[in-house]
Design a protein around this motif. Sequence first.
Motif, PDB file in Angstrom:
ATOM      1  N   LEU A  65       0.826  -1.203   0.000  1.00 22.18           N
ATOM      2  CA  LEU A  65       0.000   0.000   0.000  1.00 22.18           C
ATOM      3  C   LEU A  65       0.863   1.257   0.000  1.00 22.18           C
ATOM      4  O   LEU A  65       0.535   2.249  -0.662  1.00 22.18           O
ATOM      5  CB  LEU A  65      -0.920  -0.002   1.224  1.00 22.18           C
ATOM      6  N   GLY A  66       1.979   1.224   0.726  1.00 23.22           N
ATOM      7  CA  GLY A  66       2.860   2.377   0.774  1.00 23.22           C
ATOM      8  C   GLY A  66       3.541   2.660  -0.545  1.00 23.22           C
ATOM      9  O   GLY A  66       4.011   3.772  -0.780  1.00 23.22           O
ATOM     10  N   ARG A  67       3.588   1.668  -1.433  1.00 20.11           N
ATOM     11  CA  ARG A  67       4.301   1.826  -2.700  1.00 20.11           C
ATOM     12  C   ARG A  67       3.428   2.351  -3.830  1.00 20.11           C
ATOM     13  O   ARG A  67       3.923   2.590  -4.934  1.00 20.11           O
ATOM     14  CB  ARG A  67       4.915   0.476  -3.112  1.00 20.11           C
ATOM     15  N   ILE A  68       2.131   2.557  -3.568  1.00 20.32           N
ATOM     16  CA  ILE A  68       1.278   3.064  -4.651  1.00 20.32           C
ATOM     17  C   ILE A  68       0.952   4.545  -4.485  1.00 20.32           C
ATOM     18  O   ILE A  68       0.231   5.113  -5.297  1.00 20.32           O
ATOM     19  CB  ILE A  68      -0.039   2.258  -4.772  1.00 20.32           C
ATOM     20  N   LEU A  98      -5.329  20.272   3.698  1.00 20.63           N
ATOM     21  CA  LEU A  98      -4.697  21.037   4.763  1.00 20.63           C
ATOM     22  C   LEU A  98      -3.289  20.572   5.099  1.00 20.63           C
ATOM     23  O   LEU A  98      -2.509  21.316   5.674  1.00 20.63           O
ATOM     24  CB  LEU A  98      -5.567  20.981   6.030  1.00 20.63           C
ATOM     25  N   ARG A  99      -2.973  19.331   4.780  1.00 19.28           N
ATOM     26  CA  ARG A  99      -1.616  18.815   5.010  1.00 19.28           C
ATOM     27  C   ARG A  99      -1.432  17.562   4.178  1.00 19.28           C
ATOM     28  O   ARG A  99      -2.146  16.585   4.356  1.00 19.28           O
ATOM     29  CB  ARG A  99      -1.393  18.474   6.488  1.00 19.28           C
ATOM     30  N   ALA A 100      -0.485  17.598   3.268  1.00 22.53           N
ATOM     31  CA  ALA A 100      -0.286  16.478   2.348  1.00 22.53           C
ATOM     32  C   ALA A 100       0.429  15.329   3.040  1.00 22.53           C
ATOM     33  O   ALA A 100       1.368  15.536   3.821  1.00 22.53           O
ATOM     34  CB  ALA A 100       0.513  16.932   1.134  1.00 22.53           C
ATOM     35  N   GLN A 101      -0.033  14.108   2.759  1.00 23.57           N
ATOM     36  CA  GLN A 101       0.688  12.918   3.194  1.00 23.57           C
ATOM     37  C   GLN A 101       1.704  12.525   2.132  1.00 23.57           C
ATOM     38  O   GLN A 101       1.510  12.781   0.939  1.00 23.57           O
ATOM     39  CB  GLN A 101      -0.279  11.769   3.455  1.00 23.57           C
ATOM     40  N   LEU A 102       2.764  11.882   2.567  1.00 24.64           N
ATOM     41  CA  LEU A 102       3.834  11.474   1.672  1.00 24.64           C
ATOM     42  C   LEU A 102       3.743   9.983   1.395  1.00 24.64           C
ATOM     43  O   LEU A 102       3.109   9.236   2.160  1.00 24.64           O
ATOM     44  CB  LEU A 102       5.191  11.812   2.294  1.00 24.64           C
ATOM     45  N   PRO A 103       4.366   9.505   0.299  1.00 27.22           N
ATOM     46  CA  PRO A 103       4.370   8.066   0.033  1.00 27.22           C
ATOM     47  C   PRO A 103       4.920   7.297   1.236  1.00 27.22           C
ATOM     48  O   PRO A 103       5.932   7.678   1.827  1.00 27.22           O
ATOM     49  CB  PRO A 103       5.304   7.948  -1.179  1.00 27.22           C
ATOM     50  N   GLY A 104       4.226   6.241   1.597  1.00 31.06           N
ATOM     51  CA  GLY A 104       4.644   5.439   2.728  1.00 31.06           C
ATOM     52  C   GLY A 104       4.037   5.860   4.048  1.00 31.06           C
ATOM     53  O   GLY A 104       4.143   5.122   5.040  1.00 31.06           O
ATOM     54  N   ASP A 105       3.405   7.048   4.104  1.00 32.19           N
ATOM     55  CA  ASP A 105       2.768   7.472   5.352  1.00 32.19           C
ATOM     56  C   ASP A 105       1.588   6.559   5.679  1.00 32.19           C
ATOM     57  O   ASP A 105       0.872   6.095   4.777  1.00 32.19           O
ATOM     58  CB  ASP A 105       2.253   8.913   5.242  1.00 32.19           C
TER      59      ASP A 105
END
Length: 317
Positions: A65-68, A98-105
């Motif tokens: 899931l973190g890799r997509i 309001l706050r972006a998540q990064l890949p792998g979050d």
Amino acid sequence: MDVVLAELVERGHGLVNRSVVEQVVPAWILQRACTTGELVRVLPEVFAAAHLLDEEGRRAYTSPLGRIGPDLGRRAVGAWIRERGALSHLTALDVWGLRAQLPGDLLHVSAPAGSGLRSWPGVRVHRRRHFSLTSPSVLVRQGLPVTTVERALVDSWPMLSPAERRTPMIRAVNDRLTTPERLRAALDGTTRVPGRAGLSTLLTRLAEGCRSPLEIWGHERVFTGPGMPSFQRQVRVRLGRRTVHLDLYAEPERVNIELDGATTHGDPRQREIDLRRDAQLAALGILVVRFAHRRLVREPETVRRETLAILASRRPR
């Protein structure tokens, strides 16, 4: 890959749910696509096209899931929960812009206690008693169920570092996604919030009219105390066809204190806009006094003395 299965994956923009596949093709076709590496299971019953997975992140991320990536990951979670939960916490903040998540979050979901959902690699499920999946508790945004902006902000507060906690709150109020009063109601309705005192103080400052970290800093350390008037904050003034907001306005003295953030320093275009605005306010009898971020932070006592002297000079003798 089987032609029908490939069409289903394309329709799902790279994702497919087992229940959808097995309505039109035998289960072994899905299994074969996984065995050959054309599909990868990213969540129970949810599969993604293998070419969408970040190969360089194979070692960095512990779950498929973190890799997509966050966008596709949120859609995968939406396909998995299927009306049993809603995106929440930091993931909801991303959906609200309001706050972006990064890949792998880690992706976050809130669900009723009896939903049957359990945390999975890459997803944390927060089970809640008396959690309603209907409006107004849960809304649909970007086609996905998501908790309200107030709920997302309060839930995310303890997950963020002290340095970044206030920014989403301030931005949400400035963008008119919510109000300090609605945020206060959400906090009052939550029993356990680590860091509650700090959040409560921030909401008080927002309710008082502070709209930036610099304004909050100035309010707490410079523009309150002996001799300072009760400034009005974010006062609306009409200038021709537009409306401007005054940071700190002392009405009896007709003095407007403007706090210039660090990002405005050295911007010639912004400087020109500010000068034009100040001239228009001067025509209305309002004196504009500007303090730069650097001075306010490094010379608070000097700024305080200057402010008191300016206010005194504007009072009738």
